[in-house]
Each structure stands twice: as C-alpha cells, then as structure tokens.
Scaffold this motif. Structure first.
Motif, short mmCIF file in Angstrom:
data_model
loop_
_atom_site.label_atom_id
_atom_site.label_comp_id
_atom_site.label_asym_id
_atom_site.label_seq_id
_atom_site.Cartn_x
_atom_site.Cartn_y
_atom_site.Cartn_z
N ASN A 82 -22.39 -5.49 108.92
CA ASN A 82 -21.87 -4.56 109.15
C ASN A 82 -20.44 -4.66 110.23
O ASN A 82 -20.86 -5.37 111.39
CB ASN A 82 -21.47 -3.38 109.31
CG ASN A 82 -21.25 -1.77 109.03
OD1 ASN A 82 -19.88 -2.03 107.92
ND2 ASN A 82 -21.20 -1.00 109.48
N GLU A 83 -19.48 -4.76 110.37
CA GLU A 83 -18.17 -4.73 111.06
C GLU A 83 -18.28 -5.93 112.00
O GLU A 83 -19.07 -6.06 112.95
CB GLU A 83 -18.41 -3.47 112.18
CG GLU A 83 -18.15 -2.15 111.08
CD GLU A 83 -16.63 -2.01 110.95
OE1 GLU A 83 -15.62 -2.23 111.07
OE2 GLU A 83 -16.89 -1.20 109.21
N PHE A 84 -17.69 -7.29 111.21
CA PHE A 84 -17.25 -8.50 111.47
C PHE A 84 -16.96 -7.94 113.16
O PHE A 84 -15.56 -7.76 112.89
CB PHE A 84 -16.71 -9.39 110.15
CG PHE A 84 -16.22 -10.33 111.28
CD1 PHE A 84 -17.31 -11.81 111.81
CD2 PHE A 84 -15.27 -11.34 111.67
CE1 PHE A 84 -16.55 -12.20 112.45
CE2 PHE A 84 -14.95 -12.37 112.33
CZ PHE A 84 -15.89 -13.24 112.35
N ARG A 85 -17.12 -8.88 114.08
CA ARG A 85 -16.40 -8.73 115.29
C ARG A 85 -15.69 -10.31 115.58
O ARG A 85 -14.70 -10.21 116.19
CB ARG A 85 -17.45 -8.72 116.63
CG ARG A 85 -17.88 -6.85 116.18
CD ARG A 85 -19.07 -6.99 117.81
NE ARG A 85 -18.68 -7.67 118.65
CZ ARG A 85 -19.04 -8.84 119.68
NH1 ARG A 85 -20.05 -9.19 118.47
NH2 ARG A 85 -18.84 -8.82 120.62
N CYS A 86 -16.33 -11.27 115.62
CA CYS A 86 -15.66 -12.75 116.23
C CYS A 86 -16.81 -14.04 115.76
O CYS A 86 -17.88 -13.55 115.12
CB CYS A 86 -15.36 -12.66 117.28
SG CYS A 86 -17.28 -12.46 118.54
N ARG A 107 -21.42 -16.36 113.84
CA ARG A 107 -21.22 -14.63 113.16
C ARG A 107 -21.30 -13.58 113.88
O ARG A 107 -22.75 -13.35 113.27
CB ARG A 107 -20.52 -14.64 112.14
CG ARG A 107 -20.08 -16.09 111.70
CD ARG A 107 -19.49 -15.52 109.84
NE ARG A 107 -20.30 -15.41 108.75
CZ ARG A 107 -21.28 -16.33 108.02
NH1 ARG A 107 -21.07 -17.71 108.43
NH2 ARG A 107 -22.36 -15.59 107.47
N GLN A 108 -20.60 -12.66 114.19
CA GLN A 108 -20.99 -11.59 115.12
C GLN A 108 -20.28 -10.33 114.30
O GLN A 108 -19.63 -10.17 114.12
CB GLN A 108 -20.68 -11.60 116.46
CG GLN A 108 -21.25 -12.51 117.75
CD GLN A 108 -22.92 -12.25 117.94
OE1 GLN A 108 -23.86 -12.17 116.90
NE2 GLN A 108 -23.07 -11.53 119.06
N TYR A 109 -21.35 -9.48 114.09
CA TYR A 109 -21.08 -8.31 113.63
C TYR A 109 -21.52 -6.69 114.82
O TYR A 109 -22.68 -7.23 115.61
CB TYR A 109 -22.29 -7.78 112.77
CG TYR A 109 -21.57 -9.00 110.91
CD1 TYR A 109 -20.79 -8.73 110.32
CD2 TYR A 109 -22.23 -10.60 111.20
CE1 TYR A 109 -20.42 -9.59 109.25
CE2 TYR A 109 -21.46 -11.54 110.06
CZ TYR A 109 -20.56 -11.11 109.11
OH TYR A 109 -20.55 -12.18 108.30
N ASP A 110 -21.57 -6.21 114.18
CA ASP A 110 -22.08 -4.39 115.38
C ASP A 110 -23.10 -4.78 115.20
O ASP A 110 -24.23 -3.98 116.31
CB ASP A 110 -21.28 -3.36 114.68
CG ASP A 110 -19.99 -3.40 114.70
OD1 ASP A 110 -19.39 -3.85 115.98
OD2 ASP A 110 -18.91 -2.48 114.31
N ASN A 111 -23.98 -5.02 113.84
CA ASN A 111 -25.51 -4.68 113.91
C ASN A 111 -26.58 -5.79 113.97
O ASN A 111 -27.48 -5.86 113.50
CB ASN A 111 -25.64 -3.57 112.71
CG ASN A 111 -25.35 -4.55 111.36
OD1 ASN A 111 -24.66 -4.68 111.49
ND2 ASN A 111 -26.06 -3.78 110.31
#
Length: 201
Positions: A82-86, A107-111
């Motif tokens: 959830n919520e892709f960051r970078c 791929r980094q997400y919030d969770n």
C-alpha cells in the motif's frame, strides 16, 4: 493492509465427544510442522496404501489429507502493498550449480517491500523438444527482526525463471544488515534441493 477473504466460517453442528481427539490432532499437526522444518513433502504411495489398509481409509482420501497439510501458507492473511514510495537498487547475486540468481531492485511501500528474484541458466531451446528444466526456489530474509516473505507470482521460460516476493514489514531503505537467502530445487514440490541455502551478496 491485509487481504481478507469474503467468506466467514460459521459454527455448525459439532459432536462434542470429538473435542479431545480433535485437540490431539492439532497437537500432532504442530509436531509434524516443527519436524518438517518447512519441507514436509508427501508420504510414499506404499506408506499411504499401508496406512489405508491398517486404519480403514480409502487411499485417495489419505492422499488428499496429506496434500492439504502442505497448504497452510495459502490460508495465512496476505499483505497487500500500500502507498508506493520509491525504487531502491539492491544488486545482490550468487551462482549455484550453473544457475545465476539475482535481485536487482526493490519497490518500497509504506507497509511492505517487493523484490523480484531471478534465476538464469544455460538451456538450449529446441522446437522439437518441448520439455525444459523446471526449477523452484524460496527466498528468506535475514535481519534484526522477523520478516514474512511470500511469493506473489512467478513465471519462466527456457533458461529463466523469476518470482515476485512481498516482504513485510517493509525492509529498511539501507540494506547493509539485510540478507537475501535462497534455496533452490529441481522439479515440482521442493523435494529435490540443488544444494544448501546460500546468500546473495
């Protein structure tokens, strides 16, 4: 965020006399899981036949029971990124038995984090010979805490396979203390390990 199934199991009729037996079954399942160390396999057909005759069951019924015992991970709630960051470069690799394994980025997400583990090997493509070497592999994450690493999707072709893994909680952006541990298998069912677990460096 967890993916939750729409089906909610409801209580139905239960013969209370079975409760002590059912609890013992749960205890035996736990013991079996611990002894298997993540790779239970399936009892040999000759054993299933012997047990079916000894305990009065149909062979196919017992095969179904043992197959189901290996599916526990299917019922574990799955994390949905959830919520892709970078995107962050990883650039880790290793070779075992002529197969080159690599994780290029995550791929980094919030969770959660998502990585693609790729395996490449030399295998000639022949239009008249459709069989190819099937390989499976597992990825585990080592760090200062416990990470759940679940294969989301996989695909392959001649000489190449890649699996997407969802890792939760999210890995740190700096991976110096994180290990990517791989174990490889030939064939289906993770019954024939290629060699010992190894670390991508």
């Amino acid at each position: 965020m967890m993916e939750v199934g729409d089906f909610e199991r409801k209580d139905v009729y239960y013969n209370e006399k079975l409760q002590p037996v059912d609890e013992k079954i749960c205890g035996l399942l736990k013991q079996r899981k611990e002894l298997a160390e993540g790779n239970p396999g399936h009892p040999l057909k000759v054993l299933v036949k012997e047990w079916a005759e000894k305990y009065g069951f149909y062979e196919e019924y017992l095969h179904t029971v043992f197959s189901t015992l290996n599916l526990e991970d299917m019922y574990k709630p799955r994390v949905k990124p959830n919520e892709f960051r970078c995107q962050i470069p990883v650039m880790r690799s290793a070779e075992q038995d002529g197969v080159f394994y690599s994780v290029v980025a995550m791929r980094q997400y919030d969770n959660a984090s998502v990585v693609v583990l790729s395996a490449d090997w030399e295998e000639e493509f022949d239009l008249h010979h459709s069989e190819r070497t099937h390989r499976e592999f597992t990825l585990e994450i080592g760090g200062d805490q416990e990470y759940d690493c679940r294969m989301q999707i996989g695909s392959g072709t001649t000489g190449k396979m890649s699996y997407n893994y969802i890792i939760s909680p999210a890995l740190p952006d700096h991976l110096a203390e994180i290990e990517f541990r791989v174990r490889a298998y030939i064939g289906v069912g993770k019954e024939n390990p290629v060699g010992p677990e190894f670390v991508l460096v």
